[in-house]
Design a protein around this motif. Structure first.
Motif, mmCIF file in Angstrom:
data_model
loop_
_atom_site.group_PDB
_atom_site.id
_atom_site.type_symbol
_atom_site.label_atom_id
_atom_site.label_comp_id
_atom_site.label_asym_id
_atom_site.label_seq_id
_atom_site.Cartn_x
_atom_site.Cartn_y
_atom_site.Cartn_z
ATOM 1 N N SER A 154 -4.861 9.906 -2.108
ATOM 2 C CA SER A 154 -5.594 10.707 -1.113
ATOM 3 C C SER A 154 -5.818 12.148 -1.569
ATOM 4 O O SER A 154 -6.652 12.850 -1.021
ATOM 5 N N LEU A 187 -6.803 2.243 -6.650
ATOM 6 C CA LEU A 187 -7.531 3.117 -5.724
ATOM 7 C C LEU A 187 -7.116 4.567 -5.950
ATOM 8 O O LEU A 187 -5.970 4.839 -6.301
ATOM 9 N N LEU A 190 -12.332 13.229 -3.771
ATOM 10 C CA LEU A 190 -12.354 12.898 -2.346
ATOM 11 C C LEU A 190 -12.516 14.160 -1.486
ATOM 12 O O LEU A 190 -12.940 14.096 -0.347
ATOM 13 N N HIS A 191 -12.143 15.300 -2.062
ATOM 14 C CA HIS A 191 -12.184 16.531 -1.277
ATOM 15 C C HIS A 191 -13.240 17.508 -1.755
ATOM 16 O O HIS A 191 -13.358 18.603 -1.224
ATOM 17 N N ARG A 207 -2.386 -4.705 -7.935
ATOM 18 C CA ARG A 207 -3.351 -4.191 -8.914
ATOM 19 C C ARG A 207 -4.458 -3.426 -8.192
ATOM 20 O O ARG A 207 -4.862 -2.344 -8.589
ATOM 21 N N TYR A 208 -4.930 -4.013 -7.097
ATOM 22 C CA TYR A 208 -6.036 -3.415 -6.331
ATOM 23 C C TYR A 208 -5.660 -2.033 -5.811
ATOM 24 O O TYR A 208 -6.360 -1.054 -6.031
ATOM 25 N N TYR A 209 -4.518 -1.960 -5.130
ATOM 26 C CA TYR A 209 -4.161 -0.686 -4.498
ATOM 27 C C TYR A 209 -3.708 0.348 -5.525
ATOM 28 O O TYR A 209 -3.860 1.545 -5.302
ATOM 29 N N LYS A 233 0.837 -1.200 0.000
ATOM 30 C CA LYS A 233 0.000 0.000 0.000
ATOM 31 C C LYS A 233 0.868 1.245 0.000
ATOM 32 O O LYS A 233 0.716 2.119 -0.804
ATOM 33 N N ARG A 234 1.755 1.349 0.965
ATOM 34 C CA ARG A 234 2.652 2.508 1.040
ATOM 35 C C ARG A 234 3.746 2.209 2.057
ATOM 36 O O ARG A 234 3.743 1.152 2.677
ATOM 37 N N TYR A 241 5.175 2.539 5.541
ATOM 38 C CA TYR A 241 4.623 2.907 6.849
ATOM 39 C C TYR A 241 5.663 3.572 7.720
ATOM 40 O O TYR A 241 5.339 4.336 8.603
#
Ligand code: SF4
Ligand code: SF4
Lengths: 192, 326
Positions: B312, B309, B317-318, B304-306, B2-3, B5
């Motif tokens: 942010s 997405l 989203l904002h 592939r999934y992440y 994902k990223r 951490y």
């Protein structure tokens, strides 16, 4: 003694992501947190022999979790029934457990105030099961394909016991020794 | 994946923790073994490096606490015995206290402290030195116990970090030896002692840099040759991918080989001033690259999934917050 596990029947999953949405709703998750993504490697094979498989995931509620002993605050815990959860009143957000989980099933939201960030993960809907005993996790209740089945593996009459004892199942990254408690029934054609 | 951490604060923490530990360990070895019986003479010369070590540990702890999601409750780190970082935090705390006691014996403006701590300074230095060794090892063990990450989960990593920490410790001591405002304690013998320590550390650092180059290359190349798929992918990034410039030119070149050549060319302004600075920069770069190489074996379809997405900062989203929904 109770030992909660989940069986996921990959033959049944159609990739609708209802469980993902249900989980987000029940747990009121921030936008950047997903407990149970439904993964896919996309369309496989050559036309006309093509197929697409879906892999619903969630915390594996490992019997030997990597994420619990490494937690310095005791926030990461495991119940007697095997549920692994985080007491966020104790968590200090060091993210050791996030880095320890081999399945990537823990996360910290960045959409909450900077100094109020704690680790979140699937708890098999611990709150829901405590408040209303006998209820299933919300993703299980929501799955209209009945691809997610939840229960006590120690009870020989439970559906999960019967399934695990009667059909072939596999678990993810078993070689790591975490003894994950999510059992997958392979895709049609035996694809893992 | 994902990223990341853990990011810069953790890399800096691992570097400063190792550096502080390395200085304390070497100061103890010099004072208690190499120049045994000379503690009176060497003490004032080592006060400067010990103070630098204290600053490093304090700053490292600041970065660690800053990285926490909930810094005000950092004290909970001490509550669970099974956690490796509890032991790291404990060693850091003990080391800082005993280091402070040692340094206070040489603070010129407060004779009360000096009189009180002077008789215990060998003991204080001993405890700080042993804790320093523990901290150096711990910075590597902290990553290597996280077996989800192929590039970290190797016993070579604690060895590499310990070697690098000792080497950066040598460099920092060389730069700060004898530099101390409390020069009232510095006698001619202390200056000569400082020169002797410098000579010894010069040779020690040559050996350490050699060893570090060896461990680093063995670790990275063996991952590349026979690691898991994830480790191979990570090692490829170091050897010929996105990190190759940092690795070959920054870490191996400027961080190890060039200072080694300067050290080998004999005592000169370059080997006294520039080489230690390069070794320190190389040590920091090593921690950065390692912390950033947090590759975990992905679940099938996870990447592939992440990747699909929204990020942010995606506008939709904002939109609600910005009030420009319509
Ligand atoms: S899947 Fe990860 S978070 Fe869940 S119990 Fe196992 S190690 Fe812990
Ligand atoms: S982030 Fe929280 S739950 Fe995870 S190891 Fe740190 S304190 Fe424990």
């Amino acid at each position: 003694m109770t030992r909660n596990v989940m069986v996921i029947d990959l033959r049944r999953c159609v990739g609708c992501q209802s469980c993902t949405v249900a989980c987000r709703t029940w747990n009121d998750l921030p936008m950047d947190i997903i407990y149970n993504p439904v993964l896919t490697e996309g369309v496989q094979g050559d036309w006309p022999n093509v197929h697409r498989n879906w892999l619903p995931t969630l915390c594996m509620h490992c019997e030997n979790p990597e994420c619990v002993p490494c937690c310095p605050t005791g926030a990461s815990q495991q119940d007697e029934d095997g549920t692994v959860w985080v007491d966020h009143t104790k968590c200090m957000g060091c993210k050791v457990c996030v880095n320890a989980c081999p399945y990537g099933m823990r996360d910290v939201s960045h959409m909450v105030p900077r100094f109020d960030q704690y680790v979140r993960k699937c708890t098999f809907c611990r709150d829901r099961r405590q408040n209303e005993p006998g209820k299933d996790p919300y993703c299980v209740q929501t799955c209209h394909q009945k691809a997610r089945i939840f229960g006590d593996i120690e009870d020989p009459n439970s559906e999960v016991s019967k399934l695990i004892n009667s059909v072939e199942t596999f678990r993810l990254f078993e070689e790591l020794g975490t003894n994950p408690q999510i059992y997958y029934i392979p895709f049609l054609g035996g694809h893992r | 994946m994902k990223r990341h951490y853990w990011t810069s604060p953790i890399a800096i923490y691992l570097f400063l923790g190792g550096l502080g530990g390395g200085i304390m360990f070497l100061a103890w070895i010099m004072s208690a073994f190499v120049f045994a019986g000379q503690a009176d003479v060497l003490g004032p010369a080592l006060a400067g490096p010990m103070f630098i070590a204290l600053l490093c540990l304090a700053l490292g702890c600041f970065f660690l606490v800053f990285e926490l999601g909930q810094p005000p409750v950092f004290w909970r780190v001490f509550t669970t015995a099974t956690a490796i970082i509890k032991w790291g935090a404990t060693m850091l705390s003990i080391a800082m206290f005993f280091n402070l006691f040692y340094v206070l014996a040489y603070v010129p403006w407060f004779p009360v402290f000096e009189n009180f701590f002077m008789p215990f300074r060998a003991f204080n230095l001993g405890v700080a030195g042993i804790m320093g060794l523990g901290i150096m090892i711990y910075t590597g063990v902290m990553l290597s116990t996280l077996k989800a990450h192929s590039f970290w989960a190797t016993p070579a990593l604690p060895i590499l970090f310990t070697t690098s920490a000792t080497s950066t410790g040598c460099a920092a001591i060389s730069l700060s030896l004898g530099v101390w405002p409390g020069s009232v304690h510095m006698t001619m013998a202390s200056y000569l002692g400082a020169v002797a320590i410098h000579e010894v550390l010069h040779v020690v650092d040559i050996v350490l840099v050699f060893v570090e180059i060896g461990i680093l290359l063995i670790m990275v190349l063996s991952f590349l040759g026979s690691g898991t798929r994830t480790a191979k992918r990570a090692a490829k990034r170091w050897v010929s991918g996105a990190y190759a410039g940092w690795f070959w030119i920054g870490m191996i070149g400027f961080g190890l080989v060039i200072p080694l050549c300067m050290y080998l060319s004999g005592v000169s302004a370059m080997s006294n001033g520039v080489a230690p600075v390069l070794v320190l920069c190389g040590g920091l770069l090593l921690r950065y690259l390692c912390v950033w190489t947090d590759d975990r074996q992905p679940l099938p379809g996870e990447e592939r999934y992440y990747n699909k997405l929204p990020k942010s900062d995606a506008q939709f989203l904002h939109a609600w917050e910005d009030g420009d929904l319509y």
